[in-house]
Design a protein around this motif. Structure first.
Motif, PDB file in Angstrom:
ATOM      1  N   SER A  47       1.055  -1.345  -0.060  1.00 22.75           N
ATOM      2  CA  SER A  47      -0.021   0.094  -0.080  1.00 22.75           C
ATOM      3  C   SER A  47       0.800   1.468   0.121  1.00 22.75           C
ATOM      4  O   SER A  47       1.937   1.289   0.700  1.00 22.75           O
ATOM      5  CB  SER A  47      -0.990   0.030   1.447  1.00 22.75           C
ATOM      6  OG  SER A  47      -1.649   1.492   1.149  1.00 22.75           O
ATOM      7  N   TYR A 231      -9.320   3.497   3.127  1.00 20.15           N
ATOM      8  CA  TYR A 231      -9.732   3.549   1.831  1.00 20.15           C
ATOM      9  C   TYR A 231     -10.535   2.078   1.946  1.00 20.15           C
ATOM     10  O   TYR A 231      -9.732   1.154   1.371  1.00 20.15           O
ATOM     11  CB  TYR A 231      -9.224   3.690   0.636  1.00 20.15           C
ATOM     12  CG  TYR A 231      -9.662   3.756  -0.645  1.00 20.15           C
ATOM     13  CD1 TYR A 231     -11.119   3.655  -0.730  1.00 20.15           C
ATOM     14  CD2 TYR A 231      -8.979   3.645  -1.789  1.00 20.15           C
ATOM     15  CE1 TYR A 231     -11.747   3.627  -2.085  1.00 20.15           C
ATOM     16  CE2 TYR A 231      -9.566   3.617  -3.098  1.00 20.15           C
ATOM     17  CZ  TYR A 231     -10.959   3.495  -3.257  1.00 20.15           C
ATOM     18  OH  TYR A 231     -11.493   3.460  -4.509  1.00 20.15           O
ATOM     19  N   HIS A 241     -12.801   7.848   1.069  1.00 15.81           N
ATOM     20  CA  HIS A 241     -11.552   7.412   0.504  1.00 15.81           C
ATOM     21  C   HIS A 241     -10.441   8.211   0.713  1.00 15.81           C
ATOM     22  O   HIS A 241     -10.680   9.432   1.104  1.00 15.81           O
ATOM     23  CB  HIS A 241     -11.817   7.138  -1.155  1.00 15.81           C
ATOM     24  CG  HIS A 241     -12.052   8.550  -1.796  1.00 15.81           C
ATOM     25  ND1 HIS A 241     -13.319   8.867  -2.080  1.00 15.81           N
ATOM     26  CD2 HIS A 241     -11.279   9.295  -2.296  1.00 15.81           C
ATOM     27  CE1 HIS A 241     -12.965  10.359  -2.605  1.00 15.81           C
ATOM     28  NE2 HIS A 241     -11.944  10.355  -2.871  1.00 15.81           N
ATOM     29  N   GLY A 316     -15.959   3.731  -1.927  1.00 14.22           N
ATOM     30  CA  GLY A 316     -15.554   3.681  -0.608  1.00 14.22           C
ATOM     31  C   GLY A 316     -16.621   4.374   0.234  1.00 14.22           C
ATOM     32  O   GLY A 316     -16.603   4.813   1.494  1.00 14.22           O
ATOM     33  N   THR A 344      -7.278   0.677  -3.897  1.00 17.08           N
ATOM     34  CA  THR A 344      -7.250   0.661  -2.378  1.00 17.08           C
ATOM     35  C   THR A 344      -5.895   0.868  -1.844  1.00 17.08           C
ATOM     36  O   THR A 344      -5.636   1.243  -0.655  1.00 17.08           O
ATOM     37  CB  THR A 344      -8.060  -0.344  -1.584  1.00 17.08           C
ATOM     38  OG1 THR A 344      -7.161  -1.592  -2.083  1.00 17.08           O
ATOM     39  CG2 THR A 344      -9.271  -0.451  -1.786  1.00 17.08           C
ATOM     40  N   THR A 373      -7.602  -6.697  -3.431  1.00 20.84           N
ATOM     41  CA  THR A 373      -7.968  -5.504  -3.032  1.00 20.84           C
ATOM     42  C   THR A 373      -7.486  -5.720  -1.616  1.00 20.84           C
ATOM     43  O   THR A 373      -7.804  -6.501  -0.766  1.00 20.84           O
ATOM     44  CB  THR A 373      -9.403  -5.449  -2.922  1.00 20.84           C
ATOM     45  OG1 THR A 373      -9.908  -5.719  -4.519  1.00 20.84           O
ATOM     46  CG2 THR A 373      -9.915  -4.285  -2.633  1.00 20.84           C
TER      47      THR A 373
END
Length: 420
Positions: A47, A231, A241, A316, A344, A373
């Protein structure tokens, strides 16, 4: 007739039949600079959402974003830096990559053979804020002459064209989150009118106080402080989000033109597209996302059961997520198709998000895997969506559907078929 002899819009020729294929990718995202770096991070579930460091976000209700931090001097000539916003620098980096990936040098092709069509939600907000501050604090003589275009939404198209000597059909699209797909669809139309190669997609971002206030006012930003909770589309904890910056550019060509140019690799074929607009609130009519999906499949001559993956818009916001989950289940059947939202990990990228999803879909088809995800631990629609979470899923999809929605009611859907 091809763009080697001119555009039908000029010469009076008729639109031609084309098989539009993606021959190059250029990606900038919080999880990677370049398509392969981004793709590796996406498959690993990495992320890029974190607290904002571009400016002091204390005192704002939102503090998380997917930033793309670069040292611009390493990527671009110094003469470009005084006249470009951070967003446009990212676009120029992506343009360099996409043309290199496609093996295309516009200066070596016929004069009007190449065009550029990009999407943006606004323009160079950071540049604009800096110049407005100079105006207020010092006076008009301290405002850069480059302000006249650096803030403008078509600026990425213009700067890419100038840098690469592109003189063919060009333009810009403003449809917020749906814009990336809409731009590529308009690029396909330019192929039908004779242009040989189009650079298209979207690179966006407004991570400065001016842009931040505008995004907060939209009501869509999360107030979470934990990046892992920033998110969470299709999750029972969804609360908005985290925005991001970046996106993707793609080169789109008619398959015959690409083969004649000597292209050895094609990512996929753009088989169908449709756009709809939601009715005004209070009209009594429902959202139009499902109709966009149905139309795109019809135009692609693809049955719902042939689709191997859906890249969701993934708002989101609980109500918008429910609308999308129901539309997907209505078209494909409950839990009948893998659904993913790799954004995401990057945040929603305004006009860059749908283009990045399209590039991700091309990589997914190339490698036969559906990316995950991340962060979704409490699915809100388990009976409707087969949401790919946690780990990539090797299903060798042949056809992908990419969905996108823009603030204010824009809906777009695009069908991408694996290259055979």
């Amino acid at each position: 007739m091809t763009a080697a002899t001119g555009s039908p819009a000029v010469t009076g020729g008729k639109p031609r039949t084309v098989r539009p294929v993606v021959t190059g990718l250029g990606v900038v995202a919080a999880t990677g600079l370049g398509a392969e770096e981004y793709w590796a991070a996406t498959l690993a579930g990495k992320s890029g959402i974190a607290p904002v460091t571009r400016f002091d976000s204390r005192g704002y209700s939102a503090r998380l974003a997917g930033q793309v931090d670069i040292v611009p001097e390493r990527h671009l000539p110094g003469r470009l830096l005084p006249q470009t916003d951070h967003m446009t620098r990212l676009a120029l980096i992506a343009a360099d990559e996409v043309l290199d990936d496609a093996g295309a040098d516009p200066r070596e092709l016929p004069e009007y053979a190449v065009g550029v069509l990009t999407a943006a939600s606004g323009g160079g907000f950071e540049f604009g804020q800096r110049e407005l501050e100079a105006l207020w604090s010092k006076g008009g003589s301290y405002v850069s002459a480059y302000q006249s275009f650096a803030w403008f939404y078509p600026v990425n198209t213009g700067q890419i064209s100038i840098r690469h000597g592109i003189r063919g059909a060009s333009g810009a699209v403003v449809a917020e989150g749906a814009g990336g797909l809409d731009a590529v669809a308009k690029a396909v139309r330019r192929l039908r009118l004779g242009t040989s190669l189009m650079v298209s997609g979207g690179i966006d971002g407004s991570l400065c106080p001016w842009g931040w206030v505008c995004m907060i006012a939209s009501g869509g930003l999360t107030t979470a402080s934990d990046p892992a909770a920033g998110y969470l589309p299709f999750d029972s904890r969804a609360n908005g989000h985290a925005p991001g910056e970046g996106g993707a550019l793609l080169t789109v060509e008619d398959r015959a033109d690409a083969l004649a140019r000597g292209v050895s690799r094609v990512y996929g074929e753009i088989a169908g597209y449709a756009a709809t607009f939601d009715p005004r609130p209070g009209s009594g009519r429902g959202p139009a996302l499902r109709r966009a999906i149905d139309l795109a499949l019809d135009r692609a001559l693809v049955r719902p059961d042939e689709v191997g993956v859906v890249f969701a818009d993934a708002s989101g916001l609980p109500e918008a997520d429910a609308v999308e989950a129901e539309a997907i289940a209505d078209v494909f059947g409950p839990r009948a198709v893998p659904v993913t939202a790799p954004k995401t990990a990057t945040g929603r990228l305004l006009a860059g998000g749908a283009a990045l999803d399209l590039a991700t879909a091309a990589l997914s088809l190339r490698d036969g895997v559906v990316p995950p995800t991340v962060h979704i631990g409490h699915p809100a629609h388990p009976g409707l969506l087969d949401l790919v979470r946690g780990e990539p899923r090797a299903t060798a999809p042949r056809i992908a559907v990419v969905l996108a929605r823009g603030h204010g009611g824009f809906n777009s859907a695009m069908v991408l078929r694996r290259a055979e």
